[in-house]
Design a protein around this motif. Structure first.
Motif, PDB file in Angstrom:
ATOM      1  N   ILE A 290      -3.809  -7.575   9.187  1.00 25.99           N
ATOM      2  CA  ILE A 290      -3.558  -6.128   9.208  1.00 25.99           C
ATOM      3  C   ILE A 290      -2.111  -5.847   9.582  1.00 25.99           C
ATOM      4  CG2 ILE A 290      -5.953  -5.503   9.686  1.00 25.99           C
ATOM      5  CD1 ILE A 290      -5.109  -5.122  12.655  1.00 25.99           C
ATOM      6  N   ASP A 291      -1.306  -6.894   9.647  1.00 29.56           N
ATOM      7  CA  ASP A 291       0.074  -6.765  10.104  1.00 29.56           C
ATOM      8  C   ASP A 291       1.116  -7.158   9.064  1.00 29.56           C
ATOM      9  OD1 ASP A 291      -0.565  -5.815  12.673  1.00 29.56           O
ATOM     10  OD2 ASP A 291      -0.999  -7.847  13.348  1.00 29.56           O
ATOM     11  N   GLN A 292       0.840  -6.949   7.795  1.00 28.24           N
ATOM     12  CA  GLN A 292       1.842  -7.228   6.761  1.00 28.24           C
ATOM     13  C   GLN A 292       2.862  -6.093   6.767  1.00 28.24           C
ATOM     14  OE1 GLN A 292       1.986 -10.187   5.079  1.00 28.24           O
ATOM     15  NE2 GLN A 292       0.371 -10.630   6.555  1.00 28.24           N
ATOM     16  N   MET A 293       4.156  -6.449   6.714  1.00 30.52           N
ATOM     17  CA  MET A 293       5.200  -5.436   6.864  1.00 30.52           C
ATOM     18  C   MET A 293       6.264  -5.524   5.774  1.00 30.52           C
ATOM     19  SD  MET A 293       5.734  -5.278  10.985  1.00 30.52           S
ATOM     20  CE  MET A 293       6.217  -6.993  11.147  1.00 30.52           C
ATOM     21  N   PRO A 294       6.046  -4.866   4.637  1.00 32.75           N
ATOM     22  CA  PRO A 294       7.134  -4.786   3.652  1.00 32.75           C
ATOM     23  C   PRO A 294       8.344  -4.116   4.321  1.00 32.75           C
ATOM     24  CG  PRO A 294       5.076  -3.925   2.771  1.00 32.75           C
ATOM     25  CD  PRO A 294       4.865  -4.147   4.226  1.00 32.75           C
ATOM     26  N   ASP A 295       9.532  -4.517   3.936  1.00 32.71           N
ATOM     27  CA  ASP A 295      10.725  -3.975   4.587  1.00 32.71           C
ATOM     28  C   ASP A 295      10.861  -2.465   4.407  1.00 32.71           C
ATOM     29  OD1 ASP A 295      11.742  -6.355   5.754  1.00 32.71           O
ATOM     30  OD2 ASP A 295      12.369  -7.011   3.763  1.00 32.71           O
ATOM     31  N   ILE A 296      10.590  -1.983   3.207  1.00 36.21           N
ATOM     32  CA  ILE A 296      10.665  -0.542   2.951  1.00 36.21           C
ATOM     33  C   ILE A 296       9.391  -0.111   2.237  1.00 36.21           C
ATOM     34  CG2 ILE A 296      11.885   1.301   1.708  1.00 36.21           C
ATOM     35  CD1 ILE A 296      14.460  -0.360   2.024  1.00 36.21           C
ATOM     36  N   THR A 297       8.794   0.961   2.719  1.00 37.56           N
ATOM     37  CA  THR A 297       7.609   1.539   2.097  1.00 37.56           C
ATOM     38  C   THR A 297       7.847   3.026   1.893  1.00 37.56           C
ATOM     39  OG1 THR A 297       6.195  -0.057   3.251  1.00 37.56           O
ATOM     40  CG2 THR A 297       5.108   1.860   2.301  1.00 37.56           C
ATOM     41  N   ILE A 298       7.556   3.485   0.677  1.00 42.80           N
ATOM     42  CA  ILE A 298       7.702   4.910   0.371  1.00 42.80           C
ATOM     43  C   ILE A 298       6.393   5.378  -0.256  1.00 42.80           C
ATOM     44  CG2 ILE A 298       9.050   6.689  -0.795  1.00 42.80           C
ATOM     45  CD1 ILE A 298      11.324   4.540  -1.060  1.00 42.80           C
ATOM     46  N   TYR A 299       5.639   6.157   0.504  1.00 49.55           N
ATOM     47  CA  TYR A 299       4.378   6.697   0.003  1.00 49.55           C
ATOM     48  C   TYR A 299       4.643   7.979  -0.782  1.00 49.55           C
ATOM     49  CZ  TYR A 299       1.726   3.513   2.958  1.00 49.55           C
ATOM     50  OH  TYR A 299       1.184   2.384   3.527  1.00 49.55           O
ATOM     51  N   PRO A 300       3.771   8.309  -1.722  1.00 46.97           N
ATOM     52  CA  PRO A 300       3.908   9.609  -2.387  1.00 46.97           C
ATOM     53  C   PRO A 300       3.573  10.717  -1.390  1.00 46.97           C
ATOM     54  CG  PRO A 300       1.890   8.524  -3.093  1.00 46.97           C
ATOM     55  CD  PRO A 300       2.629   7.554  -2.219  1.00 46.97           C
ATOM     56  N   SER A 301       4.071  11.904  -1.621  1.00 46.45           N
ATOM     57  CA  SER A 301       3.762  13.029  -0.738  1.00 46.45           C
ATOM     58  C   SER A 301       2.272  13.333  -0.738  1.00 46.45           C
ATOM     59  CB  SER A 301       4.548  14.277  -1.160  1.00 46.45           C
ATOM     60  OG  SER A 301       5.917  14.055  -0.942  1.00 46.45           O
ATOM     61  N   ASN A 302       1.654  13.165  -1.897  1.00 45.52           N
ATOM     62  CA  ASN A 302       0.217  13.388  -2.022  1.00 45.52           C
ATOM     63  C   ASN A 302      -0.406  12.140  -2.628  1.00 45.52           C
ATOM     64  OD1 ASN A 302       0.138  16.231  -1.204  1.00 45.52           O
ATOM     65  ND2 ASN A 302       1.376  16.529  -3.044  1.00 45.52           N
ATOM     66  N   PRO A 303      -1.413  11.542  -1.941  1.00 45.67           N
ATOM     67  CA  PRO A 303      -2.052  10.349  -2.491  1.00 45.67           C
ATOM     68  C   PRO A 303      -2.612  10.616  -3.885  1.00 45.67           C
ATOM     69  CG  PRO A 303      -2.773  10.739  -0.250  1.00 45.67           C
ATOM     70  CD  PRO A 303      -1.975  11.941  -0.675  1.00 45.67           C
ATOM     71  N   ARG A 304      -2.550   9.593  -4.715  1.00 42.44           N
ATOM     72  CA  ARG A 304      -3.041   9.726  -6.084  1.00 42.44           C
ATOM     73  C   ARG A 304      -4.443   9.165  -6.189  1.00 42.44           C
ATOM     74  NH1 ARG A 304       1.226   6.581  -9.278  1.00 42.44           N
ATOM     75  NH2 ARG A 304       0.733   5.133  -7.617  1.00 42.44           N
ATOM     76  N   GLU A 305      -5.290   9.831  -6.922  1.00 40.15           N
ATOM     77  CA  GLU A 305      -6.680   9.398  -7.066  1.00 40.15           C
ATOM     78  C   GLU A 305      -6.814   8.099  -7.851  1.00 40.15           C
ATOM     79  OE1 GLU A 305      -9.111  12.561  -8.569  1.00 40.15           O
ATOM     80  OE2 GLU A 305      -8.396  13.953  -7.046  1.00 40.15           O
ATOM     81  N   VAL A 306      -5.807   7.748  -8.659  1.00 41.31           N
ATOM     82  CA  VAL A 306      -5.905   6.538  -9.479  1.00 41.31           C
ATOM     83  C   VAL A 306      -5.805   5.251  -8.659  1.00 41.31           C
ATOM     84  CG1 VAL A 306      -5.065   7.643 -11.587  1.00 41.31           C
ATOM     85  CG2 VAL A 306      -3.431   6.572 -10.022  1.00 41.31           C
ATOM     86  N   VAL A 307      -5.347   5.355  -7.397  1.00 39.86           N
ATOM     87  CA  VAL A 307      -5.276   4.193  -6.516  1.00 39.86           C
ATOM     88  C   VAL A 307      -6.363   4.359  -5.463  1.00 39.86           C
ATOM     89  CG1 VAL A 307      -3.835   2.829  -4.951  1.00 39.86           C
ATOM     90  CG2 VAL A 307      -2.800   3.964  -6.906  1.00 39.86           C
ATOM     91  N   ALA A 308      -7.356   3.493  -5.514  1.00 41.74           N
ATOM     92  CA  ALA A 308      -8.545   3.635  -4.664  1.00 41.74           C
ATOM     93  C   ALA A 308      -8.219   3.590  -3.172  1.00 41.74           C
ATOM     94  CB  ALA A 308      -9.567   2.555  -5.020  1.00 41.74           C
ATOM     95  N   ASP A 309      -7.309   2.722  -2.756  1.00 39.15           N
ATOM     96  CA  ASP A 309      -6.948   2.592  -1.346  1.00 39.15           C
ATOM     97  C   ASP A 309      -5.589   3.250  -1.144  1.00 39.15           C
ATOM     98  OD1 ASP A 309      -6.093   1.807   1.184  1.00 39.15           O
ATOM     99  OD2 ASP A 309      -6.902  -0.219   0.989  1.00 39.15           O
ATOM    100  N   GLU A 310      -5.579   4.434  -0.540  1.00 41.33           N
ATOM    101  CA  GLU A 310      -4.322   5.172  -0.439  1.00 41.33           C
ATOM    102  C   GLU A 310      -3.288   4.474   0.445  1.00 41.33           C
ATOM    103  OE1 GLU A 310      -5.766   9.024   0.757  1.00 41.33           O
ATOM    104  OE2 GLU A 310      -5.283   8.643   2.851  1.00 41.33           O
TER     105      GLU A 310
END
Length: 196
Positions: A59-79
């Protein structure tokens, strides 16, 4: 960034350079300097945000940079997996393409990062003359063998790296694209941005 973060760059410190890059990305997003990289579409870029690996063993994987969308998309099951994930690496005389692959590319291939996404990115901070362009450098590297197995095969690439866009600035090379097949996951496209 180069003018404002000279000390971090001169130290060749991956974390400090990534932090400076992150600050620049936040300014670009806030000022709307790049079309569609705006707060209405993308959330605040973060550094070392923890995510769960595909199998749930970490549960501790850390990509250097993460950019989430402002609103989660329904096409990706795990937001938690619906994001732009970037891994950053220094390339210099001690840190070579083997490290870039093993501690970067491989994290996208084995389910540590971006396991639900069809795309992600690698950023290299280049401090050597032998690897300045990701297209030509990765082509040469993927043709090599490791323990008798071509590296292209190890990373699931049936095609050689290709240029997908011109250099985005004076201190950047042309952007390369590599396509990777993955076991039990959809294939992933990695864009490689190399800064010098």
């Amino acid at each position: 960034m180069k003018d404002r973060s000279d000390a971090a760059i001169c130290a060749k410190d991956e974390d400090k350079i990534t932090n400076a890059l992150l600050k620049e990305l936040r300014v670009i997003r806030k000022n709307r300097d790049i079309a569609r990289f705006i707060p209405e579409i993308f959330g605040m870029p973060t550094r070392d945000s923890k995510v769960e690996s595909r199998g749930g063993d970490s549960i501790d994987q850390m990509p250097d940079i993460t950019i989430y969308p402002s609103n989660p998309r329904e096409v990706v099951a795990d937001e938690t997996q619906d994001a732009l994930f970037y891994e950053c690496k220094v390339l210099d005389q001690q840190r070579h393409l083997d490290r870039y692959r093993k501690e970067g590319i491989d994290r996208f291939l084995d389910g540590r990062y971006a396991w639900a996404m069809p795309h992600a990115g690698m950023v290299a901070y280049v401090f050597e003359r032998s690897n300045t362009c990701p297209v030509s450098s990765l082509r040469r590297y993927f043709k090599r063998s490791s323990n008798g197995v071509p590296i292209a095969e190890r990373v699931g690439c049936a095609e050689l790296p290709a240029k997908v866009s011109e250099a985005p600035g004076a201190n950047a090379a042309d952007v390369a694209l590599t396509r990777h097949s993955r076991a039990l996951m959809p294939a992933i496209d990695l864009r490689h941005l190399w800064l010098s």
